[in-house]
Design an enzyme around this catalytic site. Structure first.
Site, short mmCIF file in Angstrom:
data_model
loop_
_atom_site.label_atom_id
_atom_site.label_comp_id
_atom_site.label_asym_id
_atom_site.label_seq_id
_atom_site.Cartn_x
_atom_site.Cartn_y
_atom_site.Cartn_z
N ASN A 174 0.64 -1.32 0.18
CA ASN A 174 -0.52 0.27 0.23
C ASN A 174 0.84 1.15 0.37
O ASN A 174 -0.05 2.66 0.21
CB ASN A 174 -1.16 0.57 0.85
CG ASN A 174 -2.17 -0.43 1.41
OD1 ASN A 174 -2.62 -1.84 0.28
ND2 ASN A 174 -3.19 -1.04 2.47
N GLU B 129 -3.87 -0.94 -7.22
CA GLU B 129 -5.77 -0.78 -6.68
C GLU B 129 -5.27 1.01 -6.88
O GLU B 129 -6.70 0.81 -6.40
CB GLU B 129 -4.97 -2.01 -5.90
CG GLU B 129 -6.30 -2.21 -4.96
CD GLU B 129 -6.20 -2.29 -3.55
OE1 GLU B 129 -5.30 -4.03 -3.54
OE2 GLU B 129 -6.53 -2.10 -2.98
N TRP C 182 -9.40 -7.37 13.22
CA TRP C 182 -8.72 -6.87 11.84
C TRP C 182 -7.34 -6.67 12.44
O TRP C 182 -6.58 -6.63 11.08
CB TRP C 182 -9.18 -5.19 11.67
CG TRP C 182 -8.21 -4.84 10.49
CD1 TRP C 182 -8.80 -4.73 9.24
CD2 TRP C 182 -7.53 -3.44 11.00
NE1 TRP C 182 -7.70 -4.14 8.59
CE2 TRP C 182 -7.24 -3.43 9.13
CE3 TRP C 182 -6.68 -2.54 11.57
CZ2 TRP C 182 -6.31 -1.89 8.76
CZ3 TRP C 182 -6.00 -1.39 11.47
CH2 TRP C 182 -5.75 -1.51 10.08
N ARG D 274 -14.50 -2.28 7.31
CA ARG D 274 -14.28 -3.32 7.06
C ARG D 274 -16.15 -4.57 6.51
O ARG D 274 -16.35 -4.04 7.07
CB ARG D 274 -13.10 -4.07 7.52
CG ARG D 274 -11.69 -3.55 8.21
CD ARG D 274 -11.52 -3.53 6.29
NE ARG D 274 -9.66 -3.22 6.65
CZ ARG D 274 -9.69 -2.09 5.75
NH1 ARG D 274 -10.82 -0.89 5.32
NH2 ARG D 274 -8.16 -1.09 5.76
N ASP E 204 -7.98 -11.25 -2.62
CA ASP E 204 -8.05 -9.91 -2.06
C ASP E 204 -8.01 -10.99 -0.73
O ASP E 204 -7.51 -10.40 0.71
CB ASP E 204 -8.61 -9.50 -2.09
CG ASP E 204 -8.92 -7.84 -1.25
OD1 ASP E 204 -7.35 -7.05 -0.98
OD2 ASP E 204 -8.90 -6.57 -1.20
N HIS F 256 0.04 1.93 9.62
CA HIS F 256 -1.39 2.51 8.90
C HIS F 256 -2.08 3.58 9.03
O HIS F 256 -1.56 4.41 8.56
CB HIS F 256 -2.63 1.36 9.59
CG HIS F 256 -3.51 1.07 8.28
ND1 HIS F 256 -5.05 1.81 8.31
CD2 HIS F 256 -3.84 -0.08 7.65
CE1 HIS F 256 -5.72 0.45 7.13
NE2 HIS F 256 -4.13 -0.54 6.00
N SER G 143 3.14 -2.19 4.90
CA SER G 143 4.03 -3.29 5.08
C SER G 143 6.04 -2.56 4.26
O SER G 143 6.58 -2.85 4.84
CB SER G 143 3.48 -4.28 4.27
OG SER G 143 3.28 -4.15 3.27
#
Lengths: 625, 152
Positions: free
Chosen positions: A63, A127, A220, A251, A350, A387, A434
């Site tokens: 990401n 993405e 999560w 989510r 996914d 995040h 990550s």
């Protein structure tokens, strides 16, 4: 259980605590710069590094990737995006530094064997603007292989839980190592180190999750991330920043499957039960959060805010319309069966790369995503730095970029000399994910070796402190042995608590007093002060944690980590007299954004000698126009 | 979806120095029952359902049962992980089956040579911003450097 554990002393130059994405990055880079100098780099990991940390299960996307070689994005673009998603407050020097280095890391991952989706012209398949798609089932084993080879045989200590950092007996502002215990054998480890890189994980299960029975662990973020990275540094007296921040994400309900690909690639929309696209019907509610509410993409907390408003208005459940998105994609592909099959495989991957539970949940409820929409919901809060979240240590930035207020000698060094941090451990620098966490580990690992080059001395361990810690670590065994005969039922005894019992008490307190989902993420000063009163009793009772075996002992000390995180979180929220991140949490007594007074970081330092917390504002300095 | 162990298949990894699930479990919950000689999940409510034990079990003895406070019974999700790909079989509660195959790695396991492109740093490089072999990997000629803003 043996109550007299043996002690193993490990001497090294750089100690890396935690072998997740940040820790493997730190190991890889530190070992490179260390080896020509003959320095020893050691990693200590509480699990098996091949499958440890938040990426243990795998990932379906990277990401954080700029794509500079194709001119897709520049680091400045990323800083602007992160700044807005964080409602104005980021250490832009740190965010910029990750962004300018991260592409090299991702290219190296690909060379190591990580499969990355490609477009027909050979670029990475996007993405979203910052995300690239990967076949990431083995992401962590691949990265772990590199880190293991980098540090070499005999320098990886697995199944050792680090509970405390050690400070120099001659200089309490300098790190000297760490103490931990084996979760396999009756053995305590004392690591003597000249520099430490704190790379452990953020905190889950501080707040009561939505499932509290067997599903307590289906949350999560990784359930084994217990906030060690914060607890270790807080107790050592490092200055922390943005510990009031948190992440709450929308989510797929109950499985917590990822939604990024659905939103970004498949262009799926979420709608309430009455078919309304709330990001359109409630768009006017963003205006009161200007300037951040005026920018697109809508910042993560504000998207949550709209959904929360809609839930409170009784307009749920909310659905991610996978059915509409897939039917449109099938139609665009002229219903070609081969293409339909490819789309379906991508959709399932996914989940199958990173949240298999969601796939099993679909199968259990007979959900075909092309025919049936799936519920989405907001999670409970997690404390993270990697995040859309910014908890962590206050660290020095890079010399060539950091404003003078943000630079004190070595990249990613905390306010404790020789103590570095990365990944979830570095605050005010969100959206690393990550690849950015690994990259930040590299920066910290190199920083640590640079520090050692200038500081040839070896700090001195305080033996009395080590002896005290050794007895404290095993105290829960003694508590159980002493009192177990006083009740006919092991779990019901007035003299002790098992860690799971105490964890549920922490979760209840945090949910009810510190803006958890059960309180619609709302709190105020009286509520927080009442919560802190309850926390005082709770902390006293933690002295009576009981352990029957090493697994219990691990859970006892993980709970201490969660507790330090919880208290820090509460105190920071109490200090910041505004609501900066609606949708993450609300201060009912200060319900608005206050740019005039609070466009600043909140930093804290815990003084172990007095037990006092010192909080203060730190100025925000813009780097990127 | 906590893991459970099929007693007919689990042999306690007698041939290995430790049970594979016990070694790999990130949550430290898979453990051998010494009396039975078989593994079990000692803490189902702290299982993240990461499938690490399922994928690594040499006997394919470990499976998932959806967590009992949320998930209807009757479905299954089973991986078969090879050296370069993984096959997932999804069985729905209503009997429908789907199967997917994905790549997991493009190079042989064990093939990473960490510092092959720059065995030793150049003199003085420790004081720069450059990471290991960064000029090779970055994809642009120079590490970007933003101009500092004039400070108030």
């Amino acid at each position: 259980m043996a109550f007299e554990p043996e002690t193993e002393l490990v001497e090294c130059d750089v100690l890396i605590v935690g072998g997740g994405m940040a820790g493997t990055g730190a190991a890889f880079e530190a070992a490179y710069w260390a080896r020509e100098k003959g320095l020893r780099v050691v990693i200590v990991e509480k699990a098996a590094m091949e499958r440890s940390g938040a990426v243990a299960m795998g990932l379906s996307a990277i990401n954080c990737y700029m794509g500079m070689k194709w001119g897709e994005n520049q680091p400045e673009d990323f800083v602007r995006y992160v700044r807005n998603d964080l409602m104005g407050l980021s250490r832009e020097d740190l965010v910029y530094d990750i962004a300018r280095h991260v592409d090299g890391t991702v290219h190296m991952f690909e060379e190591w064997g990580l499969p990355i989706f490609k477009t027909e012209d050979g670029r990475y398949k996007r993405e979203g603007r910052w995300q690239v798609m990967i076949h990431g089932e083995s992401y962590k084993p691949i990265v772990a292989e590199a880190a293991k080879k980098a540090v070499g045989d005999g320098n990886l200590y697995e199944r050792v839980f680090v509970s405390h950092l050690l400070l120099d007996a001659d200089d309490p502002g300098r790190v000297a190592g760490a103490v931990g215990f084996s979760v396999r054998d009756p053995k305590i480890y004392v690591f003597k180190a000249r520099a430490v890189v704190c790379c452990a994980g953020g905190a889950t299960n501080v707040f009561r999750p939505r499932a509290t029975g067997e599903g307590l662990g289906r949350i999560w973020y990784a359930v084994w991330n217990t906030g060690s990275v914060y607890s270790l540094m807080i107790q050592a007296g490092a200055e922390m920043t943005q510990m009031e921040h948190r992440v709450v994400v929308a989510r797929f309900k109950d499985g917590y499957g990822p939604v990024g690909m659905w939103f970004l690639l498949f262009k799926a929309v979420s709608k309430n039960a009455y078919g309304e696209e709330i990001e359109k019907t409630r768009a006017h509610e963003l205006l009161e959060w200007a300037p951040y509410g005026n920018v697109r993409p809508i910042p993560t907390p504000l998207r949550n805010h709209l959904m929360l408003n809609d839930i409170k208005a009784g307009r749920g459940p909310h659905y991610l319309r996978t059915d509409e998105a897939l039917q449109k994609m099938f139609a665009d592909a002229q219903n070609d069966p081969r293409k339909i099959r490819e789309i379906e495989a991508d959709a399932w991957e996914d989940f199958l790369d990173m949240t298999m539970s969601q796939a099993l949940l679909w199968a259990s409820e007979n959900i075909d995503p092309a025919k049936t929409a799936s519920e989405i919901i907001l999670t409970e809060p997690y404390l993270m730095g990697s995040h859309a979240s910014a908890c962590g240590a206050w660290v020095s930035g890079p010399e060539d970029v950091a404003p003078k207020e943000y630079f004190w000698g070595y990249n990613r060094m905390t306010t404790i000399k020789g103590l570095f941090a990365a990944g979830d451990g570095v605050g005010a620098s969100a959206h690393k994910f990550s690849s950015g966490s690994f990259t930040e580990g590299r920066l910290a690992g190199k920083g640590a070796v640079a520090f050692l080059a200038d500081h040839p001395g070896r700090p001195r361990i305080d033996d009395a402190r080590v002896e005290w810690l050794k007895s404290a670590l095993y105290a829960p065994f003694g508590t159980f042995e002493t009192h177990k005969g006083l009740s006919t039922r092991e779990e019901l005894n007035p003299h002790y608590l098992f860690p799971k019992q105490a964890m549920l008490r922490l979760q209840k307190t945090m949910d009810e007093y510190c803006a958890g989902p059960g309180s619609y993420y709302m709190t105020n000063e009286p509520t927080l002060l009442r919560g802190l009163e309850l926390m005082k009793f709770y902390r006293e009772d933690l002295q009576r944690l009981a352990a029957r075996d090493l697994h219990d002992l691990l859970r006892c000390w993980e709970l201490w980590d969660r507790t330090w995180c919880a208290e820090s979180h509460m105190r920071h929220i109490l200090f910041r007299q505004e609501t900066r991140w609606p949708g993450y949490y609300y201060r009912g007594d200060y319900p608005k954004l206050d740019e005039q007074n609070w466009k600043a970081f909140v930093n804290s330092r815990y003084d172990a000698a007095t037990g006092e917390w010192h909080l203060q504002k730190k100025p925000y300095v813009a780097l990127i126009p | 979806m906590p893991t459970y162990v099929n007693p007919d298949k689990c042999d306690g990894c007698k041939a290995l120095d430790r049970p594979a699930c016990f070694y790999i479990c990130p949550s430290d919950i898979m453990v051998l029952d010494p009396a039975l000689g078989k593994a079990f999940n000692r803490e189902p409510d702290l299982c993240w359902e990461c499938y690490s034990c399922v994928k690594t079990c040499p006997q394919s003895a470990i499976d998932m049962r959806g967590y009992n406070d949320v998930v209807p019974l009757g479905a299954s999700l089973t991986p078969l992980r090879g050296t370069d790909s993984i096959i997932w079989t999804v069985r729905y509660r209503n009997g429908q089956t789907k199967r997917f195959k994905y790549a997991i790695r493009t190079t042989p396991w064990g093939s990473i040579e960490p510092y092959e492109h720059s065995p030793a740093p150049e003199p003085g490089a420790l004081k720069t911003q450059a990471l290991y072999a960064e000029s090779r990997y970055l994809g642009v000629p120079q590490l970007p450097l933003v101009a500092r803003q004039p400070q108030a």
